[in-house]
Scaffold this motif. Structure first.
Motif, PDB file in Angstrom:
ATOM      1  N   ASN A  78      15.759 116.508   1.948  1.00 23.66           N
ATOM      2  CA  ASN A  78      14.331 116.767   2.076  1.00 23.66           C
ATOM      3  C   ASN A  78      13.562 115.661   1.350  1.00 23.66           C
ATOM      4  N   GLY A  79      12.919 114.798   2.136  1.00 27.94           N
ATOM      5  CA  GLY A  79      12.104 113.725   1.577  1.00 27.94           C
ATOM      6  C   GLY A  79      10.622 114.052   1.660  1.00 27.94           C
ATOM      7  N   THR A  80      10.305 115.358   1.755  1.00 29.85           N
ATOM      8  CA  THR A  80       8.897 115.799   1.837  1.00 29.85           C
ATOM      9  C   THR A  80       8.565 116.626   0.593  1.00 29.85           C
ATOM     10  N   ARG A  81       7.316 117.035   0.514  1.00 32.67           N
ATOM     11  CA  ARG A  81       6.883 117.919  -0.580  1.00 32.67           C
ATOM     12  C   ARG A  81       6.972 119.389  -0.162  1.00 32.67           C
ATOM     13  N   ASP A 111       7.536 108.704   3.818  1.00 33.94           N
ATOM     14  CA  ASP A 111       6.292 108.837   4.582  1.00 33.94           C
ATOM     15  C   ASP A 111       6.502 108.344   6.016  1.00 33.94           C
ATOM     16  N   GLN A 112       7.482 108.921   6.684  1.00 32.75           N
ATOM     17  CA  GLN A 112       7.759 108.630   8.085  1.00 32.75           C
ATOM     18  C   GLN A 112       8.494 109.827   8.672  1.00 32.75           C
ATOM     19  N   ILE A 113       8.988 109.728   9.894  1.00 41.17           N
ATOM     20  CA  ILE A 113       9.653 110.870  10.515  1.00 41.17           C
ATOM     21  C   ILE A 113      10.976 111.162   9.814  1.00 41.17           C
ATOM     22  N   GLU A 138      14.127 105.647  10.938  1.00 42.72           N
ATOM     23  CA  GLU A 138      14.496 104.310  10.460  1.00 42.72           C
ATOM     24  C   GLU A 138      15.996 104.259  10.166  1.00 42.72           C
ATOM     25  N   PRO A 139      16.720 103.314  10.781  1.00 45.66           N
ATOM     26  CA  PRO A 139      18.143 103.191  10.468  1.00 45.66           C
ATOM     27  C   PRO A 139      18.340 102.374   9.194  1.00 45.66           C
ATOM     28  N   GLN A 140      19.217 102.829   8.318  1.00 45.87           N
ATOM     29  CA  GLN A 140      19.550 102.087   7.096  1.00 45.87           C
ATOM     30  C   GLN A 140      21.061 101.983   6.997  1.00 45.87           C
ATOM     31  N   GLY A 155      11.312 113.029   6.600  1.00 46.88           N
ATOM     32  CA  GLY A 155      10.057 112.557   6.037  1.00 46.88           C
ATOM     33  C   GLY A 155       8.880 113.452   6.369  1.00 46.88           C
ATOM     34  N   SER A 156       7.747 113.127   5.796  1.00 50.38           N
ATOM     35  CA  SER A 156       6.541 113.952   5.938  1.00 50.38           C
ATOM     36  C   SER A 156       5.982 113.972   7.368  1.00 50.38           C
TER      37      SER A 156
END
Length: 186
Positions: A78-81, A111-113, A138-140, A155-156
């Motif tokens: 979870n990269g959101t709030r 701050d992305q999908i 985003e691929p990493q 992301g948010s």
């Protein structure tokens, strides 16, 4: 009667056609010889083969798309709030047949999908997972990653996973998985 050396009827001298034809053959022969010389020089001095051979392969990667969802291991972060987002996405992936590890909270906010993090063992599978976000995740790629688990950081801007039809359309648009720079296909 026409004297030898005098112009012939219709212009030209006796043997004039032979001279023109002979000159054309000489010019064409010279051009062919020049082209052959240029080709030999180009092949001898070609540096592309050297560059490809000297490019090191730091890691062998699996670019094959999985045959089914059971072959793919995921961990959703979870990269959101918003509380519970990773758990919901994990459940959605689990319902689609993926092997899903328990959801966790990400240390960083996104701050992305989504961000899809993967290593050499999961390049093809990561392409498939990106399709569930319509290619907007985003691929990493991390060549040092030894795990066969793909991390998906939500992301948010995330709303929902794509349908199976949308995933197939997205895969077609994304194309075949590519080998990341500095790596080679296993």
């Amino acid at each position: 009667m026409i004297e030898e050396g005098s112009p012939r009827p219709g212009g030209g001298h006796k043997g004039g056609m032979k001279d023109t034809r002979s000159r054309a053959y000489r010019v064409i022969s010279a051009m062919a010889a020049t082209a052959a010389a240029v080709a030999v020089v180009a092949v001898v001095h070609d540096t592309q083969g050297v560059a490809i051979a000297s490019e090191s392969c730091t890691a062998k990667v699996n670019v094959k798309l999985p045959d089914n969802a059971e072959q793919v291991k995921l961990r959703v972060l979870n990269g959101t709030r918003t509380t519970g987002v990773a758990e919901q996405v994990s459940e959605d992936f689990k319902n689609r047949g993926f092997q899903v590890q328990p959801a966790v909270k990400s240390k960083t906010k996104v701050d992305q999908i989504a961000v899809v993090q993967f290593g050499p063992k999961t390049v093809g599978a990561a392409q498939w997972i990106r399709a569930f976000f319509l290619g907007d995740a985003e691929p990493q790629f991390n060549p040092a990653r030894t795990s066969d688990v793909i991390d998906v950081v939500i992301g948010s801007r995330y709303r929902q996973l794509a349908t199976f039809t949308e995933v197939n359309q997205s895969l077609a648009q994304l194309g075949e998985p590519t080998v990341p720079p500095g790596t080679c296909a296993a």
